[in-house]
Design an enzyme around this catalytic site. Structure first.
Site, PDB file in Angstrom:
ATOM      1  N   CYS A 113       4.710 -10.621  60.228  1.00 46.37           N
ATOM      2  CA  CYS A 113       4.994  -9.372  61.413  1.00 46.37           C
ATOM      3  C   CYS A 113       4.227  -9.895  62.469  1.00 46.37           C
ATOM      4  O   CYS A 113       5.075  -9.463  63.910  1.00 46.37           O
ATOM      5  CB  CYS A 113       4.966  -8.562  60.626  1.00 46.37           C
ATOM      6  SG  CYS A 113       5.745  -7.815  59.577  1.00 46.37           S
ATOM      7  N   HIS A 258       5.369  -3.864  67.040  1.00 39.23           N
ATOM      8  CA  HIS A 258       6.398  -4.435  65.685  1.00 39.23           C
ATOM      9  C   HIS A 258       7.110  -3.439  65.758  1.00 39.23           C
ATOM     10  O   HIS A 258       6.291  -2.366  64.900  1.00 39.23           O
ATOM     11  CB  HIS A 258       5.581  -5.560  65.033  1.00 39.23           C
ATOM     12  CG  HIS A 258       5.841  -5.853  63.583  1.00 39.23           C
ATOM     13  ND1 HIS A 258       7.165  -6.505  63.936  1.00 39.23           N
ATOM     14  CD2 HIS A 258       5.875  -5.209  62.319  1.00 39.23           C
ATOM     15  CE1 HIS A 258       7.753  -6.722  62.473  1.00 39.23           C
ATOM     16  NE2 HIS A 258       6.636  -5.852  61.327  1.00 39.23           N
ATOM     17  N   ASN A 288      13.164  -3.918  60.773  1.00 41.16           N
ATOM     18  CA  ASN A 288      11.883  -5.300  60.634  1.00 41.16           C
ATOM     19  C   ASN A 288      12.932  -5.734  60.530  1.00 41.16           C
ATOM     20  O   ASN A 288      13.007  -6.457  59.532  1.00 41.16           O
ATOM     21  CB  ASN A 288      11.621  -4.173  59.858  1.00 41.16           C
ATOM     22  CG  ASN A 288       9.767  -4.687  59.546  1.00 41.16           C
ATOM     23  OD1 ASN A 288       9.947  -6.272  60.161  1.00 41.16           O
ATOM     24  ND2 ASN A 288       9.069  -4.587  59.613  1.00 41.16           N
TER      25      ASN A 288
HETATM   26  C1  LIG Z   1       7.602   1.915  52.611  1.00 40.23           C
HETATM   27  C2  LIG Z   1       7.986   3.197  53.049  1.00 40.23           C
HETATM   28  C3  LIG Z   1       8.893   3.775  53.324  1.00 40.23           C
HETATM   29  C4  LIG Z   1       7.551   4.155  51.978  1.00 40.23           C
HETATM   30  O1  LIG Z   1       7.877   5.678  51.594  1.00 40.23           O
HETATM   31  P1  LIG Z   1       6.497   6.383  51.156  1.00 40.23           P
HETATM   32  O2  LIG Z   1       6.441   7.499  51.391  1.00 40.23           O
HETATM   33  O3  LIG Z   1       4.523   5.090  50.949  1.00 40.23           O
HETATM   34  O4  LIG Z   1       7.589   6.238  49.644  1.00 40.23           O
HETATM   35  P2  LIG Z   1       6.459   5.871  48.296  1.00 40.23           P
HETATM   36  O5  LIG Z   1       6.197   4.045  48.085  1.00 40.23           O
HETATM   37  O6  LIG Z   1       4.751   6.633  47.805  1.00 40.23           O
HETATM   38  O7  LIG Z   1       7.628   6.785  46.576  1.00 40.23           O
HETATM   39  C5  LIG Z   1       7.660   7.726  46.699  1.00 40.23           C
HETATM   40  C6  LIG Z   1       9.502   7.950  46.468  1.00 40.23           C
HETATM   41  O8  LIG Z   1      10.363   6.941  47.195  1.00 40.23           O
HETATM   42  C7  LIG Z   1      10.812   6.725  46.250  1.00 40.23           C
HETATM   43  N1  LIG Z   1      11.653   5.121  47.186  1.00 40.23           N
HETATM   44  C8  LIG Z   1      11.326   3.897  47.868  1.00 40.23           C
HETATM   45  N2  LIG Z   1      12.463   3.737  48.887  1.00 40.23           N
HETATM   46  C9  LIG Z   1      13.059   4.357  48.344  1.00 40.23           C
HETATM   47  C10 LIG Z   1      14.232   4.430  48.978  1.00 40.23           C
HETATM   48  N3  LIG Z   1      14.681   3.508  49.820  1.00 40.23           N
HETATM   49  N4  LIG Z   1      15.221   5.379  48.185  1.00 40.23           N
HETATM   50  C11 LIG Z   1      14.981   5.881  48.221  1.00 40.23           C
HETATM   51  N5  LIG Z   1      13.804   6.501  48.101  1.00 40.23           N
HETATM   52  C12 LIG Z   1      13.264   5.380  47.340  1.00 40.23           C
HETATM   53  C13 LIG Z   1       9.934   5.611  45.282  1.00 40.23           C
HETATM   54  O9  LIG Z   1      10.583   4.658  44.300  1.00 40.23           O
HETATM   55  C14 LIG Z   1       9.261   6.735  44.638  1.00 40.23           C
HETATM   56  O10 LIG Z   1      10.116   7.410  43.974  1.00 40.23           O
HETATM   57  P3  LIG Z   1       8.960   8.022  43.189  1.00 40.23           P
HETATM   58  O11 LIG Z   1       8.220   8.973  43.716  1.00 40.23           O
HETATM   59  O12 LIG Z   1      10.147   9.191  42.187  1.00 40.23           O
HETATM   60  O13 LIG Z   1       7.962   6.979  41.973  1.00 40.23           O
HETATM   61  C15 LIG Z   1       6.114   3.682  53.397  1.00 40.23           C
HETATM   62  O14 LIG Z   1       5.316   3.217  53.079  1.00 40.23           O
HETATM   63  C16 LIG Z   1       6.079   2.534  54.958  1.00 40.23           C
HETATM   64  O15 LIG Z   1       7.584   2.769  55.533  1.00 40.23           O
HETATM   65  N6  LIG Z   1       5.794   1.575  54.411  1.00 40.23           N
HETATM   66  C17 LIG Z   1       5.248   0.696  55.838  1.00 40.23           C
HETATM   67  C18 LIG Z   1       5.836  -0.628  55.198  1.00 40.23           C
HETATM   68  C19 LIG Z   1       6.001  -1.247  56.650  1.00 40.23           C
HETATM   69  O16 LIG Z   1       6.282  -0.991  57.439  1.00 40.23           O
HETATM   70  N7  LIG Z   1       6.351  -2.767  56.009  1.00 40.23           N
HETATM   71  C20 LIG Z   1       5.916  -3.418  57.223  1.00 40.23           C
HETATM   72  C21 LIG Z   1       5.066  -4.105  57.399  1.00 40.23           C
HETATM   73  S1  LIG Z   1       5.223  -5.547  58.301  1.00 40.23           S
END
Ligand SMILES: CC(C)(COP(=O)(O)OP(=O)(O)OC[C@H]1O[C@@H](n2cnc3c(N)ncnc32)[C@H](O)[C@@H]1OP(=O)(O)O)[C@@H](O)C(=O)NCCC(=O)NCCS
Length: 331
Positions: A113, A258, A288
């Site tokens: 990224c 980004h 992304n």
């Molecule tokens: C990925 C992201 C949106 C997930 O959000 P979060 O609040 O951290 O969610 P979690 O990973 O804790 O998951 C919460 C729940 O949602 C679920 N979940 C994950 N992805 C899901 C989706 N696409 N749809 C529905 N549920 C989803 C998980 O399984 C989890 O369920 P559980 O509580 O039953 O175990 C968030 O962590 C994020 O944006 N992180 C940064 C990612 C990023 O920017 N990456 C690129 C960097 S260059």
């Protein structure tokens, strides 16, 4: 020493639009979950036969046209990708081949990224020292073929997407405009928090049926850890790069960050106390696209007239590595 100026910008994305509802038909997710957590409404995914180098080529032709130059004017390609069309060689030579017969050099940057910001720093060094005049910097990715498009992979599959952005750089004719400063960092202690494990040369063979069955060839992410670091590191880096040029956030015309997640961008905007007109986001439409997000957003801003000569811009990125950094530009 001359400064490095942006002479032209361009981007290209696949025609195929994948909506959140499309994804909720193949995995346990919903439009509401994706919009609320990420801001993404739709993204572009390539169809079979389309390649990263192909999108890079389309983006390059647009950037060259904007610069009033042709492929024959380029002296070097710096190609940022985390998803090369093949394990080897890198993407740069495939783009060079599409651009024509001149055997110009190319360098691949594998910094995910942050790849575009790092690629700019390499191009800037070559231009400033006078070794190359017109340097093409590209960010190009096909992430969709590396996603687990099932409920198992839903935390990444809903985020990542395909596309390419390109800029043509060259020496500035004045001291005031161009790239002013970089701020670059990396911390490999977090390498496995956002990575693709296999294929890897440490394995014999590089990829096994067991690894494929376990999905270790898919992008794997600890979303919470990435989020936690991104919202601290990007604002920190923006402040540092502006301070290095004697400026602060009040002087900034536009921040192009980004496009990782709209929530990350919103938290960064708040922490930097920026007005809405000082930031640009397009993750809603493209998801992304890793190394391509910044040049795609930059081209949209340039064509919409949001960037004018004399404006102060900051570009910032954070991602896999962890690697992060920023660049300050007087347009
Ligand atoms: C990925 C992201 C949106 C997930 O959000 P979060 O609040 O951290 O969610 P979690 O990973 O804790 O998951 C919460 C729940 O949602 C679920 N979940 C994950 N992805 C899901 C989706 N696409 N749809 C529905 N549920 C989803 C998980 O399984 C989890 O369920 P559980 O509580 O039953 O175990 C968030 O962590 C994020 O944006 N992180 C940064 C990612 C990023 O920017 N990456 C690129 C960097 S260059």
């Amino acid at each position: 020493m001359p400064r490095t100026r942006f002479l032209g910008t361009g981007f290209a994305v696949p025609d195929r639009v994948v909506t959140n509802d499309d994804l909720s038909r193949v995995m346990d997710t919903s439009d509401e979950w994706i919009r609320t957590r990420t801001g993404i409404e739709e993204r572009r995914w390539a169809v079979e036969g389309e390649t990263g180098a192909g999108f890079a080529h389309q983006a390059t032709l647009r950037a060259l046209a904007a610069a009033g130059l042709g492929p024959g004017d380029l002296d070097l390609i710096v190609y940022a990708t985390s998803t090369p069309d093949h394990f080897a060689p890198g993407g740069g030579v495939y783009l060079q081949r599409l651009l024509g017969d001149r055997p110009i050099p190319s360098i691949d940057i594998r910094n995910q990224c942050s790849g575009f910001v790092y690629a700019l720093s390499v191009a800037d060094a070559f231009i400033r020292c006078g070794q190359f005049r017109h340097v093409l910097v590209v960010g190009a990715e096909i992430q969709s073929t590396g996603m687990d498009v099932s409920t198992r992979g839903r935390n990444t599959a809903v985020l990542f997407a395909d596309g390419a952005g390109a800029v043509v750089l060259g020496p500035s004719d004045d001291d005031a405009s161009g790239i002013l400063a970089f701020d670059l960092h990396g911390d490999g202690h977090y390498a496995e928090r956002l990575w693709v494990d296999a294929p890897g040369s440490m394995y014999h063979p590089r990829v096994s049926h067991e690894q494929l069955d376990a999905g270790r060839h898919f992008l794997d992410m600890d979303g919470k850890e990435v989020f936690r670091h991104a919202v601290v590191r990007m604002p920190e880096s923006v402040r540092a790069v502006l301070a290095a040029t004697g400026h602060d956030t009040g002087d900034l015309t536009l921040l192009i960050a980004h496009q990782a997640n709209l929530r990350i961008s919103e938290m960064m905007q708040k922490s930097l106390a920026l007005r809405d007109d000082q930031v640009y986001n397009n993750i809603m439409r493209y998801g992304n696209t890793t190394a391509a997000t910044i040049p795609i957003a930059l081209d949209e801003c340039v064509r919409a007239g949001r960037v004018r000569r004399g404006d102060l811009l900051a570009l910032t990125a954070f991602g896999s590595g962890f690697l992060w950094g920023s660049v300050a530009v007087r347009w």
